[in-house]
Design a protein around this motif. Structure first.
Motif, PDB file in Angstrom:
ATOM      1  N   UNK A   1       0.613  -1.310   0.415  1.00  0.00           N
ATOM      2  CA  UNK A   1       0.215   0.113  -0.254  1.00  0.00           C
ATOM      3  C   UNK A   1       0.716   1.866   0.186  1.00  0.00           C
ATOM      4  N   UNK A   2       2.081   1.464   1.120  1.00  0.00           N
ATOM      5  CA  UNK A   2       3.257   2.102   0.734  1.00  0.00           C
ATOM      6  C   UNK A   2       3.564   2.133  -0.273  1.00  0.00           C
ATOM      7  N   UNK A   3       4.096   1.697  -1.521  1.00  0.00           N
ATOM      8  CA  UNK A   3       4.559   2.311  -2.442  1.00  0.00           C
ATOM      9  C   UNK A   3       3.392   2.786  -3.283  1.00  0.00           C
ATOM     10  N   UNK A   4       2.029   2.694  -2.549  1.00  0.00           N
ATOM     11  CA  UNK A   4       1.290   3.654  -4.182  1.00  0.00           C
ATOM     12  C   UNK A   4       1.393   4.916  -3.041  1.00  0.00           C
ATOM     13  N   UNK A   5       0.964   4.973  -1.812  1.00  0.00           N
ATOM     14  CA  UNK A   5       0.877   6.422  -0.705  1.00  0.00           C
ATOM     15  C   UNK A   5       2.010   7.424  -1.522  1.00  0.00           C
ATOM     16  N   UNK A   6       3.675   6.404  -1.154  1.00  0.00           N
ATOM     17  CA  UNK A   6       4.096   7.705  -0.951  1.00  0.00           C
ATOM     18  C   UNK A   6       4.421   8.373  -3.114  1.00  0.00           C
ATOM     19  N   UNK A   7       3.946   8.021  -3.574  1.00  0.00           N
ATOM     20  CA  UNK A   7       4.751   8.588  -4.590  1.00  0.00           C
ATOM     21  C   UNK A   7       3.703  10.045  -5.090  1.00  0.00           C
ATOM     22  N   UNK A   8       2.781   9.484  -4.322  1.00  0.00           N
ATOM     23  CA  UNK A   8       1.426  10.421  -4.494  1.00  0.00           C
ATOM     24  C   UNK A   8       1.397  11.696  -2.834  1.00  0.00           C
ATOM     25  N   UNK A   9       2.215  11.089  -2.109  1.00  0.00           N
ATOM     26  CA  UNK A   9       2.167  12.641  -1.118  1.00  0.00           C
ATOM     27  C   UNK A   9       3.604  13.175  -1.887  1.00  0.00           C
ATOM     28  N   UNK A  10       4.518  12.296  -2.035  1.00  0.00           N
ATOM     29  CA  UNK A  10       5.867  12.799  -3.583  1.00  0.00           C
ATOM     30  C   UNK A  10       5.742  14.256  -4.580  1.00  0.00           C
ATOM     31  N   UNK A  11       4.038  13.384  -5.585  1.00  0.00           N
ATOM     32  CA  UNK A  11       3.991  14.078  -6.149  1.00  0.00           C
ATOM     33  C   UNK A  11       3.274  15.502  -5.600  1.00  0.00           C
ATOM     34  N   UNK A  12       2.458  15.543  -4.276  1.00  0.00           N
ATOM     35  CA  UNK A  12       1.632  16.705  -3.913  1.00  0.00           C
ATOM     36  C   UNK A  12       3.382  17.647  -3.868  1.00  0.00           C
ATOM     37  N   UNK A  13       4.114  17.204  -2.690  1.00  0.00           N
ATOM     38  CA  UNK A  13       5.180  17.370  -2.085  1.00  0.00           C
ATOM     39  C   UNK A  13       6.228  18.907  -2.827  1.00  0.00           C
ATOM     40  N   UNK A  14       6.236  17.882  -4.401  1.00  0.00           N
ATOM     41  CA  UNK A  14       6.754  18.750  -5.461  1.00  0.00           C
ATOM     42  C   UNK A  14       6.045  19.708  -6.211  1.00  0.00           C
ATOM     43  N   UNK A  15       3.884  19.152  -6.502  1.00  0.00           N
ATOM     44  CA  UNK A  15       3.573  20.806  -6.720  1.00  0.00           C
ATOM     45  C   UNK A  15       3.416  21.496  -5.454  1.00  0.00           C
ATOM     46  N   UNK A  16       3.595  21.527  -4.630  1.00  0.00           N
ATOM     47  CA  UNK A  16       3.068  23.238  -3.308  1.00  0.00           C
ATOM     48  C   UNK A  16       5.358  23.486  -3.622  1.00  0.00           C
ATOM     49  N   UNK A  17       5.895  22.784  -3.741  1.00  0.00           N
ATOM     50  CA  UNK A  17       7.533  22.806  -3.887  1.00  0.00           C
ATOM     51  C   UNK A  17       7.495  24.385  -4.871  1.00  0.00           C
ATOM     52  N   UNK A  18       7.163  23.278  -5.749  1.00  0.00           N
ATOM     53  CA  UNK A  18       6.904  23.964  -7.353  1.00  0.00           C
ATOM     54  C   UNK A  18       5.955  25.547  -7.766  1.00  0.00           C
ATOM     55  N   UNK A  19       5.148  25.335  -6.452  1.00  0.00           N
ATOM     56  CA  UNK A  19       4.133  26.389  -7.101  1.00  0.00           C
ATOM     57  C   UNK A  19       3.876  27.522  -5.988  1.00  0.00           C
ATOM     58  N   UNK A 117      -2.885   4.633  10.669  1.00  0.00           N
ATOM     59  CA  UNK A 117      -1.842   4.999  11.055  1.00  0.00           C
ATOM     60  C   UNK A 117      -0.339   5.377  10.071  1.00  0.00           C
ATOM     61  N   UNK A 118      -0.376   3.707   9.247  1.00  0.00           N
ATOM     62  CA  UNK A 118       1.074   3.275   7.933  1.00  0.00           C
ATOM     63  C   UNK A 118       0.451   4.393   7.603  1.00  0.00           C
ATOM     64  N   UNK A 119      -0.768   4.309   7.228  1.00  0.00           N
ATOM     65  CA  UNK A 119      -0.924   4.779   5.685  1.00  0.00           C
ATOM     66  C   UNK A 119      -1.071   5.810   5.283  1.00  0.00           C
ATOM     67  N   UNK A 120      -1.450   6.186   6.659  1.00  0.00           N
ATOM     68  CA  UNK A 120      -1.230   8.566   6.948  1.00  0.00           C
ATOM     69  C   UNK A 120      -0.216   8.494   7.204  1.00  0.00           C
ATOM     70  N   UNK A 121       0.633   7.589   7.478  1.00  0.00           N
ATOM     71  CA  UNK A 121       2.755   8.002   7.651  1.00  0.00           C
ATOM     72  C   UNK A 121       3.043   8.135   6.110  1.00  0.00           C
ATOM     73  N   UNK A 122       2.570   7.069   5.621  1.00  0.00           N
ATOM     74  CA  UNK A 122       3.085   7.125   4.202  1.00  0.00           C
ATOM     75  C   UNK A 122       2.922   8.252   3.442  1.00  0.00           C
TER      76      UNK A 122
END
Length: 214
Positions: A1-19, A117-122
């Protein structure tokens, strides 16, 4: 599950930084809101100073599906007031898909809350990584957020396999999605859930009132 959630968080963090938002906003949004799609929509809203009423209405429309999740989420298996409160807050698409399946029927309260909790943490960890490393990722790189779509497709296929003898249910879900896409494309998700819930209620009432064969 984390393999799917981590890239989403990574994409969001990247979007926020570029914005141009401060690095800490991405993990803060993921930790406090933990709502996936709305986090991405909130970035341009914050930058443009969107009124709070509009933000609230957007949140209601985007996350309206959680009203339907609550109808069958096994909150009764979670013990303790604080645990129930957090479990309700952390009710994500992935948590719902996993905890309502047949394989989770014997999960304890601790395991259910730990899974959420782990999903949230990912998601938060991915947002931290994306916000700190986002400047190193070229803006033209796209598709990171598709990991979430792929994860949800896999969860949907697993649900269909678990209910092989219940073909009408996925058929009704597909029909509801197609009708919503044709009739109300701007609010497809909420409309599809409403149609699907209505179809299930009608099917339940029809089955219950159908006379038994001798």
């Amino acid at each position: 599950m984390g393999l799917g959630l981590l890239p989403m968080g990574l994409a969001f963090g990247t979007l926020a930084t570029h914005a141009g938002l401060p690095w800490w906003t991405a993990p803060l949004f993921s930790a406090v809101m933990y709502t996936g799609t709305l986090e991405f929509l909130l970035v341009p809203m914050v930058l443009s100073g969107t009124p709070l009423a509009t933000v609230g209405m957007t949140a209601l429309l985007v996350n309206g599906r959680h009203v339907f999740y609550a109808l069958s989420f096994p909150l009764h298996r979670v013990n303790g007031r604080l645990a129930k409160l957090y479990s309700t807050f952390a009710l994500s698409d992935e948590a719902y898909a996993m905890t309502t399946g047949a394989r989770a029927a014997t999960w304890s309260s601790k395991r259910t809350v730990a899974f959420q909790s782990f999903n949230h943490l990912y998601c938060v960890a991915g947002a931290v990584a994306g916000s700190l490393l986002g400047s190193l990722i070229p803006p033209r790189v796209t598709g990171l957020d598709f990991a979430m779509t792929a994860l949800l497709v896999v969860l949907a296929l697993d649900a269909v396999r678990d209910r092989r003898g219940d073909l009408p249910t996925p058929a009704l879900a597909l029909l509801a999605a197609l009708l919503a896409r044709l009739l109300v494309p701007g609010q497809m998700l909420l409309t599809a859930f409403s149609l699907f819930t209505a179809a299930l209620l009608i099917r339940h009432l029809a089955t219950r009132t159908r006379p038994a064969h001798a």
